[in-house]
Scaffold this motif. Structure first.
Motif, PDB file in Angstrom:
ATOM      1  N   GLY A 100       0.825  -1.188   0.000  1.00  0.00           N
ATOM      2  CA  GLY A 100       0.000   0.000   0.000  1.00  0.00           C
ATOM      3  C   GLY A 100       0.865   1.247   0.000  1.00  0.00           C
ATOM      4  N   GLN A 101       0.491   2.224  -0.823  1.00  0.00           N
ATOM      5  CA  GLN A 101       1.205   3.503  -0.878  1.00  0.00           C
ATOM      6  C   GLN A 101       0.229   4.573  -1.337  1.00  0.00           C
ATOM      7  OE1 GLN A 101       4.550   4.227  -3.777  1.00  0.00           O
ATOM      8  NE2 GLN A 101       5.684   4.763  -1.921  1.00  0.00           N
ATOM      9  N   GLY A 102       0.191   5.683  -0.605  1.00  0.00           N
ATOM     10  CA  GLY A 102      -0.691   6.786  -0.977  1.00  0.00           C
ATOM     11  C   GLY A 102      -2.157   6.429  -0.988  1.00  0.00           C
ATOM     12  N   GLY A 103      -2.574   5.507  -0.121  1.00  0.00           N
ATOM     13  CA  GLY A 103      -3.972   5.115  -0.056  1.00  0.00           C
ATOM     14  C   GLY A 103      -4.388   4.070  -1.063  1.00  0.00           C
ATOM     15  N   VAL A 104      -3.467   3.608  -1.900  1.00  0.00           N
ATOM     16  CA  VAL A 104      -3.749   2.586  -2.912  1.00  0.00           C
ATOM     17  C   VAL A 104      -3.109   1.266  -2.469  1.00  0.00           C
ATOM     18  CG1 VAL A 104      -3.431   1.886  -5.311  1.00  0.00           C
ATOM     19  CG2 VAL A 104      -3.844   4.292  -4.751  1.00  0.00           C
ATOM     20  N   TRP A 105      -3.878   0.168  -2.546  1.00  0.00           N
ATOM     21  CA  TRP A 105      -3.370  -1.159  -2.185  1.00  0.00           C
ATOM     22  C   TRP A 105      -3.448  -2.085  -3.391  1.00  0.00           C
ATOM     23  CZ3 TRP A 105      -1.131  -2.743   2.371  1.00  0.00           C
ATOM     24  CH2 TRP A 105      -1.173  -1.836   3.433  1.00  0.00           C
ATOM     25  N   MET A 106      -2.389  -2.872  -3.589  1.00  0.00           N
ATOM     26  CA  MET A 106      -2.352  -3.832  -4.696  1.00  0.00           C
ATOM     27  C   MET A 106      -1.683  -5.114  -4.233  1.00  0.00           C
ATOM     28  SD  MET A 106      -1.263  -1.565  -8.026  1.00  0.00           S
ATOM     29  CE  MET A 106      -2.288  -0.211  -8.606  1.00  0.00           C
ATOM     30  N   THR A 107      -2.129  -6.235  -4.784  1.00  0.00           N
ATOM     31  CA  THR A 107      -1.526  -7.538  -4.503  1.00  0.00           C
ATOM     32  C   THR A 107      -0.918  -8.088  -5.783  1.00  0.00           C
ATOM     33  OG1 THR A 107      -3.054  -8.043  -2.700  1.00  0.00           O
ATOM     34  CG2 THR A 107      -1.944  -9.901  -3.747  1.00  0.00           C
ATOM     35  N   THR A 143      12.740   6.706 -15.028  1.00  0.00           N
ATOM     36  CA  THR A 143      11.872   7.555 -15.837  1.00  0.00           C
ATOM     37  C   THR A 143      12.360   7.623 -17.272  1.00  0.00           C
ATOM     38  OG1 THR A 143      11.246   8.900 -13.920  1.00  0.00           O
ATOM     39  CG2 THR A 143      10.932   9.879 -16.088  1.00  0.00           C
ATOM     40  N   GLU A 144      13.675   7.710 -17.448  1.00  0.00           N
ATOM     41  CA  GLU A 144      14.217   7.756 -18.810  1.00  0.00           C
ATOM     42  C   GLU A 144      14.012   6.432 -19.528  1.00  0.00           C
ATOM     43  OE1 GLU A 144      18.175   9.240 -21.209  1.00  0.00           O
ATOM     44  OE2 GLU A 144      17.855   9.738 -19.106  1.00  0.00           O
ATOM     45  N   LEU A 145      14.149   5.321 -18.796  1.00  0.00           N
ATOM     46  CA  LEU A 145      13.949   4.010 -19.408  1.00  0.00           C
ATOM     47  C   LEU A 145      12.486   3.787 -19.785  1.00  0.00           C
ATOM     48  CD1 LEU A 145      16.142   1.660 -17.181  1.00  0.00           C
ATOM     49  CD2 LEU A 145      16.542   2.243 -19.569  1.00  0.00           C
ATOM     50  N   SER A 146      11.570   4.180 -18.900  1.00  0.00           N
ATOM     51  CA  SER A 146      10.149   3.886 -19.114  1.00  0.00           C
ATOM     52  C   SER A 146       9.442   4.936 -19.963  1.00  0.00           C
ATOM     53  CB  SER A 146       9.433   3.773 -17.760  1.00  0.00           C
ATOM     54  OG  SER A 146       9.440   5.010 -17.080  1.00  0.00           O
ATOM     55  N   GLY A 147       9.980   6.158 -19.988  1.00  0.00           N
ATOM     56  CA  GLY A 147       9.353   7.212 -20.776  1.00  0.00           C
ATOM     57  C   GLY A 147       8.316   8.013 -20.030  1.00  0.00           C
ATOM     58  N   ARG A 148       8.114   7.719 -18.745  1.00  0.00           N
ATOM     59  CA  ARG A 148       7.190   8.507 -17.940  1.00  0.00           C
ATOM     60  C   ARG A 148       7.532   8.321 -16.469  1.00  0.00           C
ATOM     61  NH1 ARG A 148       2.925   6.285 -15.192  1.00  0.00           N
ATOM     62  NH2 ARG A 148       2.634   4.039 -15.448  1.00  0.00           N
ATOM     63  N   GLU A 149       6.982   9.194 -15.637  1.00  0.00           N
ATOM     64  CA  GLU A 149       7.270   9.153 -14.206  1.00  0.00           C
ATOM     65  C   GLU A 149       6.272   8.261 -13.475  1.00  0.00           C
ATOM     66  OE1 GLU A 149       7.781  12.221 -10.401  1.00  0.00           O
ATOM     67  OE2 GLU A 149       7.115  12.948 -12.363  1.00  0.00           O
ATOM     68  N   ILE A 150       6.791   7.425 -12.578  1.00  0.00           N
ATOM     69  CA  ILE A 150       5.936   6.642 -11.695  1.00  0.00           C
ATOM     70  C   ILE A 150       5.541   7.540 -10.532  1.00  0.00           C
ATOM     71  CG2 ILE A 150       5.859   4.692 -10.090  1.00  0.00           C
ATOM     72  CD1 ILE A 150       5.826   3.762 -12.921  1.00  0.00           C
ATOM     73  N   THR A 151       4.262   7.787 -10.372  1.00  0.00           N
ATOM     74  CA  THR A 151       3.803   8.719  -9.338  1.00  0.00           C
ATOM     75  C   THR A 151       3.322   8.026  -8.073  1.00  0.00           C
ATOM     76  OG1 THR A 151       1.586   8.765 -10.305  1.00  0.00           O
ATOM     77  CG2 THR A 151       3.158  10.435 -11.054  1.00  0.00           C
ATOM     78  N   GLY A 152       3.148   6.727  -8.118  1.00  0.00           N
ATOM     79  CA  GLY A 152       2.683   5.978  -6.958  1.00  0.00           C
ATOM     80  C   GLY A 152       2.713   4.491  -7.253  1.00  0.00           C
ATOM     81  N   LEU A 153       2.042   3.719  -6.427  1.00  0.00           N
ATOM     82  CA  LEU A 153       2.043   2.268  -6.571  1.00  0.00           C
ATOM     83  C   LEU A 153       1.383   1.842  -7.887  1.00  0.00           C
ATOM     84  CD1 LEU A 153       2.552  -0.506  -5.207  1.00  0.00           C
ATOM     85  CD2 LEU A 153       0.282  -0.289  -4.177  1.00  0.00           C
ATOM     86  N   GLU A 154       2.083   0.964  -8.643  1.00  0.00           N
ATOM     87  CA  GLU A 154       1.551   0.429  -9.894  1.00  0.00           C
ATOM     88  C   GLU A 154       1.890  -1.057  -9.987  1.00  0.00           C
ATOM     89  OE1 GLU A 154       2.405   2.563 -13.443  1.00  0.00           O
ATOM     90  OE2 GLU A 154       2.290   4.533 -12.491  1.00  0.00           O
ATOM     91  N   ARG A 155       1.192  -1.739 -10.874  1.00  0.00           N
ATOM     92  CA  ARG A 155       1.421  -3.178 -11.045  1.00  0.00           C
ATOM     93  C   ARG A 155       1.456  -3.540 -12.521  1.00  0.00           C
ATOM     94  NH1 ARG A 155      -3.191  -6.804  -8.669  1.00  0.00           N
ATOM     95  NH2 ARG A 155      -4.269  -5.813 -10.425  1.00  0.00           N
TER      96      ARG A 155
END
Length: 322
Positions: A100-107, A143-155
């Motif tokens: 969980g990060q920033g109010g978002v939870w993922m499994t 960010t340079e590798l992916s082409g965008r900024e990760i702003t929080g938890l993603e899957r």
């Protein structure tokens, strides 16, 4: 700038054989020294059995972890005491991880990858034993590798990459943690593939589908590189490995200005040139090298080599000796 494969080193940690009150302390101190400041506590039991092998190359850090149920947390105070701006990538190989990060939870289940930031508080919960690859690198590089900024938890799910490519990524990362078979360049190529999974999505012409096309191109290149010696390698096999249709694979390569067969041919010729110039292959004939690169017909190999490089294989080998 793409991260470079630099001098690397390996370290290990094992909590077995320690008293229960020492296990969490060792695991926490070791993780903090190798990654960044986090806190651990056990779940339902007093003991924490875990092993870590850590591989570092330049600014990129990889950890292979096997550990019993626990909770990991990076608190607001940790952000003050140990500020850092990193992206944390967690590839689950066995078991599952809930964050969980920033109010978002993922499994994340086995074969899936979580991405989160180190400059924001987070909590991770493991309710059963897990094996995972943990990768960290500076946010600016990711960010340079992916082409965008990760702003929080993603899957990233296994369906986005394909089961066989998840296996390839884990194999390359684990090979880097072997004292006798380090492959930093392969791991960096795998990291580029992971980063691209979190990159900008591109909408395809297929109704209801929003695909990340660049990752499939990178995954296909990785698959081709690992199967160049197979003369029967076909676009259909690559599409099956990536869990996409042949039509979509062809469209992915068309966006890059090349066909799948052209890419296979170019990679085989480049591999052949490198082997011809490599002193360790001086005892092998040109025919043996062409076969190793996936060519079943030496005369066809010679014609394609001359057309691509402007000289025949024998001349290329002799030029490298001058």
């Amino acid at each position: 700038m793409r991260p470079k494969a630099q001098a690397s080193h390996i370290s290990t940690c094992d909590t077995d054989g320690l008293q229960p009150d020492q296990q969490v302390t060792l695991w926490q101190n070791y993780t903090q020294a190798n990654v960044f400041r986090v806190r651990f506590q056990t779940v339902n039991v007093e003991t924490l059995h875990g092993t870590q092998r850590n591989f570092e190359t330049g600014s990129i850090h990889f950890s292979d972890m096997r550990v019993t149920p626990h909770v990991v947390e990076r608190t607001e105070q940790d952000l003050i005491d140990d500020p850092c701006d990193m992206i944390l990538l967690i590839m689950v190989l066995e078991g599952e991880a809930t964050y969980g990060q920033g109010g978002v939870w993922m499994t994340a289940q086995a074969g899936e990858i979580l991405a989160l930031r180190s400059d924001r508080a987070f909590q991770g919960i493991y309710t059963r034993p897990v094996r995972q690859m943990v990768m960290t690198l500076p946010t600016c590089e990711f960010t340079e590798l992916s082409g965008r900024e990760i702003t929080g938890l993603e899957r990233a799910t296994q369906a986005q990459l394909g089961k066989k490519n998840v296996s390839w990524l884990s194999e390359q990362a684990l090979a880097s943690l072997s004292d006798t078979a380090r492959k930093p360049n392969q791991v960096l190529k795998g990291l580029e593939l992971v980063a691209a999974l979190f990159g900008p999505a591109e909408v395809t012409s297929e109704p209801g589908q929003d695909r990340r096309v660049r990752p499939h191109f990178l995954a296909a290149q990785a698959w081709i590189a690992d199967h160049l010696s197979d003369p029967a390698l076909t676009p259909g096999q690559i599409a099956e490995a990536l869990n996409i249709s042949l039509r979509h694979l062809n469209r992915v390569f068309a966006r890059e200005g090349v066909t799948v067969r052209q890419m296979i041919g170019q990679r085989r010729l480049t591999m052949a040139l490198h082997l011809l110039q490599d002193p360790s292959y001086v005892s092998q004939s040109i025919g043996q090298i062409s076969y190793k690169c996936g060519f079943s017909d030496q005369s066809l190999f010679s014609r394609q080599f001359r057309r691509h490089f402007g000289q025949n294989p024998k001349a290329a080998r002799e030029a490298a000796r001058l």
